[in-house]
Design an enzyme around this catalytic site. Structure first.
Site, PDB file in Angstrom:
ATOM      1  N   ARG A 110       0.834  -1.203   0.000  1.00  0.00           N
ATOM      2  CA  ARG A 110       0.000   0.000   0.000  1.00  0.00           C
ATOM      3  C   ARG A 110       0.869   1.254   0.000  1.00  0.00           C
ATOM      4  O   ARG A 110       0.388   2.338  -0.332  1.00  0.00           O
ATOM      5  CB  ARG A 110      -0.950  -0.003   1.202  1.00  0.00           C
ATOM      6  CG  ARG A 110      -2.039  -1.068   1.122  1.00  0.00           C
ATOM      7  CD  ARG A 110      -3.053  -0.919   2.237  1.00  0.00           C
ATOM      8  NE  ARG A 110      -3.730   0.368   2.180  1.00  0.00           N
ATOM      9  CZ  ARG A 110      -4.732   0.667   1.363  1.00  0.00           C
ATOM     10  NH1 ARG A 110      -5.156  -0.235   0.488  1.00  0.00           N
ATOM     11  NH2 ARG A 110      -5.300   1.856   1.402  1.00  0.00           N
ATOM     12  N   SER A 120       7.812 -14.808  -8.070  1.00  0.00           N
ATOM     13  CA  SER A 120       6.575 -15.094  -8.795  1.00  0.00           C
ATOM     14  C   SER A 120       6.208 -16.566  -8.713  1.00  0.00           C
ATOM     15  O   SER A 120       6.964 -17.435  -9.163  1.00  0.00           O
ATOM     16  CB  SER A 120       6.713 -14.693 -10.268  1.00  0.00           C
ATOM     17  OG  SER A 120       5.558 -15.079 -10.992  1.00  0.00           O
ATOM     18  N   HIS A 208      13.471   9.445   2.409  1.00  0.00           N
ATOM     19  CA  HIS A 208      12.281  10.171   2.863  1.00  0.00           C
ATOM     20  C   HIS A 208      11.070   9.250   2.937  1.00  0.00           C
ATOM     21  O   HIS A 208      10.362   9.207   3.957  1.00  0.00           O
ATOM     22  CB  HIS A 208      11.978  11.344   1.934  1.00  0.00           C
ATOM     23  CG  HIS A 208      10.589  11.879   2.068  1.00  0.00           C
ATOM     24  ND1 HIS A 208      10.107  12.404   3.243  1.00  0.00           N
ATOM     25  CD2 HIS A 208       9.553  11.934   1.167  1.00  0.00           C
ATOM     26  CE1 HIS A 208       8.837  12.771   3.075  1.00  0.00           C
ATOM     27  NE2 HIS A 208       8.487  12.493   1.837  1.00  0.00           N
ATOM     28  N   ARG A 217       4.507   2.086  10.195  1.00  0.00           N
ATOM     29  CA  ARG A 217       4.517   0.644  10.433  1.00  0.00           C
ATOM     30  C   ARG A 217       5.254   0.223  11.704  1.00  0.00           C
ATOM     31  O   ARG A 217       5.156  -0.941  12.100  1.00  0.00           O
ATOM     32  CB  ARG A 217       5.095  -0.070   9.208  1.00  0.00           C
ATOM     33  CG  ARG A 217       4.267   0.131   7.945  1.00  0.00           C
ATOM     34  CD  ARG A 217       2.822  -0.281   8.147  1.00  0.00           C
ATOM     35  NE  ARG A 217       2.028  -0.116   6.918  1.00  0.00           N
ATOM     36  CZ  ARG A 217       0.761  -0.463   6.791  1.00  0.00           C
ATOM     37  NH1 ARG A 217       0.120  -0.991   7.820  1.00  0.00           N
ATOM     38  NH2 ARG A 217       0.110  -0.269   5.644  1.00  0.00           N
TER      39      ARG A 217
END
Length: 297
Positions: A110, A120, A208, A217
């Site tokens: 997100r 994958s 940054h 988090r």
């Protein structure tokens, strides 16, 4: 093999002697080393660019190391952090190799300001590795936070939950293998796997945006399983850019911001006035959070 080994060592020595790039010895010491996270996950630093010096250099729009002292550099970095001058911090970048549960990865992405390349399961077969929480991290649903944990379950109930998680995780991998043996495509076979299975990726981001990610988090309200990754990465940032890290802790990580109404309450309390929540227009949750901050909870 001995000749090849000697050549490699000579090449590495020459490279370290002739490089003009900024090198941080504390990071060189931990390059490619795994920092264990959760039961089977890890964070591994694989590359970096820049240092505190790069932040200062960008802010001064100058070249070379200059003649400024460390204290002056720290003061400048503090100023940049305090006033949210973000561009100089974007001059530094870092790249990690991370192994994490799929459900953590879905929260992680997100944050859309990084470059990501993930293992994958369309092209490769996933390992039989999944995350099972420790018993003390199995909890009820929070009563006041729709996306958080409440109180820990009893050991007996937590053991019941983790036993079922392990059973189901083993079962879906058996199904996954059966599909592969039958010749079912990997992109279809992977659908059977649960979100606690581990994936891996390379994740590159500027300083940054990394700090923004870590502020959110590593917060106590973040889900535990992503918070422990953030805490591990914070320790790496501390080694990488110690002046920036100190400013980040001072002005972001361990600071507080208030709404206009909350600031008005603080001013009245300092002046010795009695303040009732009902007279402020502040909601119950914000009021409780404000009181917790003022009580240093």
């Amino acid at each position: 093999m001995l000749v090849l080994s000697i050549r490699i060592k000579v090449w590495q020595t020459m490279e370290s002697e002739i490089t003009k790039r900024i090198v941080v010895p504390e990071l060189e010491d931990i390059l490619y080393k795994e920092h264990k996270v959760l039961d089977k996950g890890f964070v591994r630093l694989v590359d970096y660019m820049g240092s505190d010096e790069s932040v200062v250099q960008a802010a001064r729009i100058s070249y070379g190391r200059g003649t400024k002292s460390v204290s002056q550099d720290a003061a400048l970095i503090n100023y940049l952090m305090r006033h949210s001058h973000t561009t100089p911090f974007e001059m530094c970048e870092i790249k990690f190799h991370i192994k994490l549960p799929i459900f953590v990865a879905r929260q992680w992405v997100r944050h859309r300001t990084a470059n990501v390349n993930e293992y994958s399961a369309r092209y490769s077969v996933l390992d039989h590795e999944f995350y099972i929480p420790e018993l003390d991290h199995v909890a009820t649903q929070s009563e006041d936070n729709a996306q958080g944990r409440g109180n820990s379950l009893s050991n007996e109930d937590a053991q019941y939950v983790t036993d079922l998680l392990k059973r189901d995780s083993d079962m879906v991998y058996e199904t996954y293998n059966k599909f592969l043996i039958k010749g079912v495509s990997r992109e279809i076979s992977r659908i059977s796997l649960t979100l606690n299975y581990y994936t891996e990726w390379y994740w590159k981001i500027d300083l940054h945006n990394l700090l923004h990610f870590l502020r959110l988090r590593s917060d106590v309200h973040a889900q535990y399983e992503i918070r422990v990754y953030a805490e591990t990465m914070l320790e790496i940032v501390k080694k990488w850019v110690p002046l920036t890290y100190a400013a980040f802790v001072e002005y972001c990580l361990e600071s507080q911001s208030f709404s206009k109404s909350a600031l008005s309450v603080v001013k009245k309390l300092i002046a010795g006035e009695d303040v009732a929540r009902e007279d402020t227009g502040i909601g119950k949750r914000e009021w409780r959070e404000l009181m917790d901050v003022l009580a240093d909870k």
